[in-house]
Design an enzyme around this catalytic site. Sequence first.
Site, PDB file in Angstrom:
ATOM      1  N   GLU A 167       0.348  -1.116  -0.117  1.00 20.34           N
ATOM      2  CA  GLU A 167       0.575   0.190   0.142  1.00 20.34           C
ATOM      3  C   GLU A 167       0.795   1.516   0.094  1.00 20.34           C
ATOM      4  O   GLU A 167       0.754   1.810   1.212  1.00 20.34           O
ATOM      5  CB  GLU A 167      -1.070  -0.395   0.966  1.00 20.34           C
ATOM      6  CG  GLU A 167      -2.050  -0.965   1.106  1.00 20.34           C
ATOM      7  CD  GLU A 167      -2.882  -0.491   2.590  1.00 20.34           C
ATOM      8  OE1 GLU A 167      -2.188  -0.341   3.119  1.00 20.34           O
ATOM      9  OE2 GLU A 167      -3.341  -1.846   1.866  1.00 20.34           O
ATOM     10  N   GLU A 351      -5.606  -8.005  -1.005  1.00 21.25           N
ATOM     11  CA  GLU A 351      -6.660  -7.419   0.847  1.00 21.25           C
ATOM     12  C   GLU A 351      -7.752  -7.568   0.704  1.00 21.25           C
ATOM     13  O   GLU A 351      -8.389  -5.967  -0.372  1.00 21.25           O
ATOM     14  CB  GLU A 351      -6.014  -6.561   1.751  1.00 21.25           C
ATOM     15  CG  GLU A 351      -4.899  -7.109   2.765  1.00 21.25           C
ATOM     16  CD  GLU A 351      -4.730  -5.798   3.317  1.00 21.25           C
ATOM     17  OE1 GLU A 351      -4.900  -4.629   3.568  1.00 21.25           O
ATOM     18  OE2 GLU A 351      -3.358  -5.779   3.448  1.00 21.25           O
TER      19      GLU A 351
HETATM   20  O1  IFM Z   1      -4.684  -3.301   8.569  1.00 22.60           O
HETATM   21  C1  IFM Z   1      -4.845  -3.117   7.361  1.00 22.60           C
HETATM   22  C2  IFM Z   1      -3.442  -3.175   6.913  1.00 22.60           C
HETATM   23  O2  IFM Z   1      -2.232  -3.372   7.314  1.00 22.60           O
HETATM   24  C3  IFM Z   1      -3.120  -2.348   5.480  1.00 22.60           C
HETATM   25  N1  IFM Z   1      -4.380  -2.776   4.355  1.00 22.60           N
HETATM   26  C4  IFM Z   1      -5.886  -2.397   5.610  1.00 22.60           C
HETATM   27  C5  IFM Z   1      -5.562  -3.102   6.890  1.00 22.60           C
HETATM   28  C6  IFM Z   1      -7.285  -2.796   7.670  1.00 22.60           C
HETATM   29  O3  IFM Z   1      -7.424  -1.146   7.639  1.00 22.60           O
END
Ligand code: IFM
Length: 437
Positions: A167, A351
């Site tokens: 990210e 994710e």
């Molecule tokens: O917990 C986070 C993760 O570290 C990165 N992506 C989003 C998740 C939820 O906020």
Amino acid sequence: MNFSRSDFPAGFQFAAATSSYQIEGHQFGGAGKTHWDTFAATPGNVVRAENGAIACDHYHRMEEDLDLMQALGLDAYRFSTSWARVLPEGRGTPNQDGLDFYDRLVDGLLARGLNPMVTLYHWELPVPLADLGGWRNPDIAHWFADFTTVLMKRIGDRVFSVAPINEPWCVGWLSHFMGHHAPGMRDIRATAHAMHHVLTAHGRAIQTMRALGVKNLGAVCNLEFAHPANDSAKAEEAARLYDGYYNRFFLGGLFQGAYPEDVMEGLAPHMPKGWEHDFDLIGQPLDWCGLNYYTCKRIAPVEGPWPAHDEVPGPLPKTQMDWEIYPQGLHHFLIWVHENYTKGLPLYVTENGMAHPDQVDVPDQARIDYLNAHVAAARQAMTEGVPLAGYTFWSLMDNYEWALGYEKRFGLIHVDFDTLDRTPKASYHALSDALTR
Ligand code: IFM
């Protein structure tokens, strides 16, 4: 679940994800301090000043966690490696215990038939490097490449896939413009530098791994759908700009050799010297691209300096994070990324998941509904030609949700943060059932 494994092509990877600082227990095993330790120790940054010192104590409970992954019926596990655990000073002498830990993790996954999907960096920068300016310092690309070399020489022969950085928007914008994450800066010049250096570091890491012969290299971006808060042209423009620095900036750098013009109207005066010449490095050929997707935002124009807009609350049902539930956004992004950027490269949902205030033994139907709706959106995109190769649930277990501490529960597995007991939730059982059908 309203889907089953047999709905997906052979070889499709169902995975669950975590990250190092969020689960491992950073005080164990000789890891060096990270900027999250100091950020959390500074009053006002993190709910109850909670940190990742113990987290889920995955460091000592790895075997139990691996067994839970296997029993869930996953194909793969997406985890990250802590730079400060491997190199406590950020550079120099490696911590053998740290390397041994990741070595055991990879072997433990393979022994259970699970594919190791590695992310090299998920936000916990070693403090000696933060002291040197962290992501603002152009040298970070070289420091990161050196870390990549040390780690990949140890585990690179046995991993399924590797992405350098989780990210980039969070590393750049959230941490240097909004100040919500470590190092907690609110400075446009710092932001411009960090946003660029996160991509040069990505490029150097990919080059390094190619030279070492590591296979299946990708990038992972988080994407958020931006709705104009109303019908006005100004709101339309504001949402477009939000989409620019959130979504199009990183994908543009990685796949088009350019940053979007609308974003550069604000960032160009603050960029590091010579940034225009870095796109060959940034745009190293990749084998896949990962999308992290959770929600949409409503963007309204405001008076003030660039970018002159703000988020406003939206009408849709929300998760414990106060994030609107908008699976259409996932469908949109899969199509859009495939058609405009990756053009045939395998895509992964790296994710997706929701936070809910779960207690032990309370069915988490809301999470089941959320996952059903998002997996359906992804399947729809597949029927429309998107080469989706895997779907990763965030998260395997409840963990440290950064500035929001331990309150926000994203896990398929409940963690009692007093006893550290793990209890699979209803969503875990539903998913396990879906993956055997
Ligand atoms: O917990 C986070 C993760 O570290 C990165 N992506 C989003 C998740 C939820 O906020």
